[in-house]
Design an enzyme around this catalytic site. Structure first.
Site, PDB file in Angstrom:
ATOM      1  N   CYS A   1      -1.461   1.861  -3.061  1.00 24.73           N
ATOM      2  CA  CYS A   1      -2.419   2.946  -2.791  1.00 24.73           C
ATOM      3  C   CYS A   1      -1.784   4.327  -2.716  1.00 24.73           C
ATOM      4  CB  CYS A   1      -3.127   2.706  -1.465  1.00 24.73           C
ATOM      5  SG  CYS A   1      -3.432   1.003  -1.057  1.00 24.73           S
TER       6      CYS A   1
ATOM      7  N   CYS B   1       0.827  -1.208   0.000  1.00 20.91           N
ATOM      8  CA  CYS B   1       0.000   0.000   0.000  1.00 20.91           C
ATOM      9  C   CYS B   1       0.865   1.264   0.000  1.00 20.91           C
ATOM     10  CB  CYS B   1      -0.920  -0.001   1.222  1.00 20.91           C
ATOM     11  SG  CYS B   1      -1.786   1.564   1.407  1.00 20.91           S
TER      12      CYS B   1
ATOM     13  N   TYR C   1      -9.406  -2.714 -10.743  1.00 24.54           N
ATOM     14  CA  TYR C   1      -9.017  -1.474 -10.045  1.00 24.54           C
ATOM     15  C   TYR C   1      -7.757  -0.867 -10.659  1.00 24.54           C
ATOM     16  CZ  TYR C   1     -11.592  -2.717  -5.663  1.00 24.54           C
ATOM     17  OH  TYR C   1     -12.519  -3.025  -4.709  1.00 24.54           O
TER      18      TYR C   1
ATOM     19  N   HIS D   1     -26.444  21.977   0.816  1.00 28.66           N
ATOM     20  CA  HIS D   1     -26.677  22.534  -0.515  1.00 28.66           C
ATOM     21  C   HIS D   1     -25.687  23.652  -0.827  1.00 28.66           C
ATOM     22  CE1 HIS D   1     -29.051  23.307  -4.064  1.00 28.66           C
ATOM     23  NE2 HIS D   1     -29.029  24.595  -3.779  1.00 28.66           N
TER      24      HIS D   1
ATOM     25  N   GLU E   1      -7.316   2.609 -12.915  1.00 24.34           N
ATOM     26  CA  GLU E   1      -6.648   3.724 -12.225  1.00 24.34           C
ATOM     27  C   GLU E   1      -5.445   4.221 -13.033  1.00 24.34           C
ATOM     28  OE1 GLU E   1      -7.942   2.764  -7.622  1.00 24.34           O
ATOM     29  OE2 GLU E   1      -5.957   2.133  -8.251  1.00 24.34           O
TER      30      GLU E   1
ATOM     31  N   GLU F   1     -25.727  15.730  -1.542  1.00 24.74           N
ATOM     32  CA  GLU F   1     -27.115  15.878  -1.083  1.00 24.74           C
ATOM     33  C   GLU F   1     -28.076  15.025  -1.907  1.00 24.74           C
ATOM     34  OE1 GLU F   1     -29.065  19.737  -1.682  1.00 24.74           O
ATOM     35  OE2 GLU F   1     -27.574  20.231  -3.198  1.00 24.74           O
TER      36      GLU F   1
ATOM     37  N   LYS G   1       0.181   5.506  -5.994  1.00 21.02           N
ATOM     38  CA  LYS G   1      -0.843   5.589  -7.043  1.00 21.02           C
ATOM     39  C   LYS G   1      -1.720   6.821  -6.851  1.00 21.02           C
ATOM     40  CE  LYS G   1      -4.540   4.435  -6.112  1.00 21.02           C
ATOM     41  NZ  LYS G   1      -5.078   3.105  -5.893  1.00 21.02           N
TER      42      LYS G   1
END
Ligand code: NDP
Length: 459
Positions: A48, A43, A177, A438, A181, A443, A51
């Site tokens: 992760c 990772c 994935y 908002h 990516e 939302e 990347k």
């Protein structure tokens, strides 16, 4: 005299191994960690983290373009791949230092070398044998590349993170994935990118609407997807032939590329660890078989993270490591809960998801679906042709929200919060009773009122 040299020896200083070891150390256990490569593991060193840094770096290309719609003139913006890779590598060096320090501060001894099991309580590293009451195997996984002529010419995500130059024409094999990516990174920075997938669609296992929406969005950005395609061979071309590689497909056609990257899954690192010799059983996928307490077929040997091939995500390995340390060194029995684990794909636009896909939910529930597709506010002025997808899968019987899915900017940041709601068993009525913030995209998840009409069953 103590029966063993250590209470715990951990093999592998990735996310899971480090978390388990430092907690065990903090709770007073005598712990050693053995690592043959860099502290931080996949990772932090090869996955992760680097990347994501490259994803962030490449995204500026879109920001510059989008800024024009807001009155900015952006001239002379140019990208230096080498500078980005150097900055990324410097950050990884810093993080490796942090990982080593965390272990030291938790009274964990570190051994730089390869650890191999010798018997249920003994590990050998650097020609030295060490014993422990418990051994934790947390050695992760490694990119798996199938056999084919020219395999030696292709790279994986490991090398893609350190390329000296950005390749102009990139072929990426796989639709998971890692493939999507890296396709996004290279494409945003200006490379010509083709994804080669052996099936009809990218991101197997994700919700169908997510898969088709992301495919449509990335194709709009210029990434080409060759569906139902397989590579037959890869040949290196001479300078006279124009350099790069010639990629031959099963269909008989050929393309040229400067880089061929395979992202065809990862395999558990179970080889040459002494597992079979000691009697640690593997499952049909060659991963270490463990029970809910991370115990292998040998009572004193445990395993966590990608080497067990359960859910191969860093936060899962960390939680498995935590559960292991809490249970055995803090008298706090814990097991990892694998339900409603959220995950994200840092494609461009990104994907995030938690809970059941529509297809999974339909197998066991009658469902109501709520889907919203819209142009994000930012792109009303930027003019970018990008649309966001949000989808809720709701159980008709209980009104519980079973799945939350999104393709669009900030999806990972937004869905993380909804993962808490799903853990709490939130109902659609509770989503509806939540007042939105908002104006945001998020939302929309609390303002979707009309379910998608159910299709009439075919006569
Ligand atoms: P995935 O398992 O996600 O995807 C593998 C892809 O390669 C699939 O599209 C698959 O096709 C294809 N494939 C497999 N074998 C072959 C073959 N022989 N020839 C052609 N295509 C093939 O693997 P990744 O490598 O993308 O990622 C590995 C793991 O790493 C993920 O499962 C994930 O757990 C983790 N990860 C998580 C990330 C995140 O959380 N953001 C980022 C990166 C990795 P098909 O669909 O037809 O099977």
């Amino acid at each position: 005299m103590a029966k063993f040299d250590y209470d715990l020896i951990t093999i592998g200083a990735g996310s899971g191994g480090v978390r388990a070891s430092r907690l065990a150390g903090k709770y007073g256990a005598k712990v050693a960690v053995i690592e043959e490569s860099r502290y931080g593991g996949t990772c932090v060193m090869r996955g992760c983290v680097p990347k994501k840094l490259l994803v962030i770096g490449s995204h500026f290309a879109n920001h510059f373009e989008d800024a024009i719609g807001y009155g900015w003139s952006v001239q002379g913006a140019a990208h230096d791949w080498g500078a980005m890779i150097a900055a990324k590598s410097k950050e990884l060096d810093r993080l490796e230092g942090v990982y080593r320090r965390i272990l030291r501060d938790s009274n964990v001894e570190t051994v730089d070398g390869r650890g191999v099991l010798v018997d249920p309580h003994t590990v050998e590293a650097n020609g030295k044998r060490m014993t422990a009451e418990k051994i934790l195997v947390a050695v992760g996984g490694w990119p798996a590349v199938p056999e084919f002529p020219g395999r030696e010419h292709v790279i994986t995500s490991n090398e893609a993170l350190d390329l000296p130059q950005r390749p102009k024409r990139v072929i990426i094999v796989g639709g998971g994935y890692i493939a999507v990516e890296f396709a996004g990174i290279f494409n945003a920075l200006g490379s010509d990118v083709t994804l080669i997938i052996r099936s009809g669609q990218i991101l197997r296992g994700f919700d169908q609407d997510v898969r088709s929406t992301l495919a449509e969005e990335i194709e709009k950005t210029g990434i080409k997807i060759k569906r139902d395609y397989l590579i037959r061979s890869v040949e290196k071309c001479t300078a006279e032939q124009g350099g790069g590689y010639s990629v031959m497909f099963d269909m008989g056609d050929e393309v040229r590329a400067d880089c061929v990257m395979y992202a065809t899954g990862r395999a558990p690192n179970t080889g040459k660890l002494g597992l079979a010799e000691v009697g640690v059983k593997l499952n049909s996928k060659n991963a270490i078989a463990v029970d809910e307490h991370n115990r292998t077929s040998i009572g004193s040997v445990f395993a966590i993270g990608d080497v067990t091939d359960r859910i191969n995500l860093t936060p899962v390995a960390i939680n498995e490591g935590r559960a292991f340390a809490e249970a055995f060194y803090n008298n706090n029995p814990m097991t990892m809960d694998y339900t409603n684990v959220a995950s994200a794909v840092f494609s461009q636009p990104p994907v995030a998801t938690v809970g059941l896909t529509e297809e999974q939910a339909r197998k066991t529930h009658k469902v109501r679906l709520f889907i919203s597709r819209f142009k994000p506010m930012k792109h009303t002025l930027s003019g970018r042709d990008e649309r966001t997808l949000m989808k809720l899968v709701v159980d008709r019987a209980t009104d519980k929200v079973l799945g939350v899915h999104m393709v669009g900017d900030d999806a990972p940041e937004i869905v993380q919060g909804f993962a808490v709601a799903l853990k709490c068993g939130a109902t659609k009525a509770q989503f509806d009773a939540t007042v939105g913030i908002h104006p945001t995209a998020a939302e929309e998840f609390v303002t979707m009122r009309d379910p998608v009409p159910e299709k009439e069953p075919e006569a």
